[in-house]
Design an enzyme around this catalytic site. Structure first.
Site, PDB file in Angstrom:
ATOM      1  N   ASP A  11       0.879  -1.171   0.000  1.00 18.79           N
ATOM      2  CA  ASP A  11       0.000   0.000   0.000  1.00 18.79           C
ATOM      3  C   ASP A  11       0.913   1.216   0.000  1.00 18.79           C
ATOM      4  OD1 ASP A  11      -2.251   1.697   0.262  1.00 18.79           O
ATOM      5  OD2 ASP A  11      -2.009   1.731   2.435  1.00 18.79           O
ATOM      6  N   GLU A  71      -1.274  -1.423  -4.712  1.00 14.39           N
ATOM      7  CA  GLU A  71      -2.424  -0.547  -4.902  1.00 14.39           C
ATOM      8  C   GLU A  71      -2.021   0.617  -5.796  1.00 14.39           C
ATOM      9  OE1 GLU A  71      -4.821   2.434  -2.073  1.00 14.39           O
ATOM     10  OE2 GLU A  71      -5.034   0.318  -1.484  1.00 14.39           O
ATOM     11  N   ASP A 144      -2.566   0.850   7.209  1.00 14.14           N
ATOM     12  CA  ASP A 144      -1.814   0.739   5.954  1.00 14.14           C
ATOM     13  C   ASP A 144      -1.326  -0.703   5.765  1.00 14.14           C
ATOM     14  OD1 ASP A 144      -1.093   3.919   5.303  1.00 14.14           O
ATOM     15  OD2 ASP A 144      -1.261   3.449   7.428  1.00 14.14           O
TER      16      ASP A 144
END
Length: 196
Positions: A11, A71, A144
């Site tokens: 992420d 992501e 996260d």
């Protein structure tokens, strides 16, 4: 076909970058580890990028993931933030590519949809589902980390869909004499006795 693999999820972030490693064994998913790379104490953008590259490379060398799921940055109004986030993502990808790890990118909405069934799910909802899916009970200090795990789980789910699609492509062809039809009108034309 390989039934076991390790997926590294990332992420991206410029203050905190989440990571998570998932072991996929057949249909079972288990967390190997997760955490964050803390970048908030570094005020120089170049040093942040260097730390991201080094830490992702360390994760790759330690756990030997088969694939990286990351992501994709979402489009925001702040161009400077987008630029910094894109650089962070690019450096993480470069570290994996440096070790010949294939990369797969997913939008935040796709990840949330895959994990919770809702593309607008909250980080807390994603974290709760990831815990269930990957069989762990610990609560990370930062969401996260579970967002990174979610990227890895999303990738695992996408791979299963691709395997199903490949198998569907290998289904036997319709034998001669049993012709398929391209639509309802054609079916009715070929089968007048079936009209309602």
């Amino acid at each position: 076909m390989k039934t076991e693999k390790i997926i590294l999820g990332i992420d991206p972030g410029t203050m905190l970058m989440g990571y998570g490693l998932v072991l996929q064994k057949g249909n079972e998913l288990n967390m190997i580890c997760m955490g964050v790379i803390k970048l908030n104490k570094l005020d120089n953008q170049a040093l942040k990028l260097k730390k991201i590259f080094e830490r992702v490379l360390e994760l790759v060398d330690e756990y030997h993931p088969d694939e990286l799921a990351i992501e994709a940055p979402f489009f925001g109004k702040n161009v400077q933030s987008m630029l910094k986030l894109g650089r962070a993502q690019g450096v993480a990808m470069a570290a994996a590519l440096f070790r010949d790890i294939p990369i797969f990118e997913y939008s935040p909405r796709k990840i949330k949809q895959s994990i919770t069934g809702n593309g607008a799910a909250s980080k807390e909802q994603v974290a709760a589902m990831v815990q269930k899916l990957c069989n762990f009970t610990e609560h990370p200090d930062y969401l996260d980390a579970t967002d990174a795990m979610a990227a890895a789980v999303c990738h695992s789910f996408q791979n299963k869909l691709n395997i199903v699609n490949e198998n569907e492509a290998k289904l036997p062809k319709i034998p001669k004499g049993k012709k398929s039809v391209s639509g309802w009108a054609e079916f009715l034309a070929k089968n007048p006795d079936k009209k309602v």
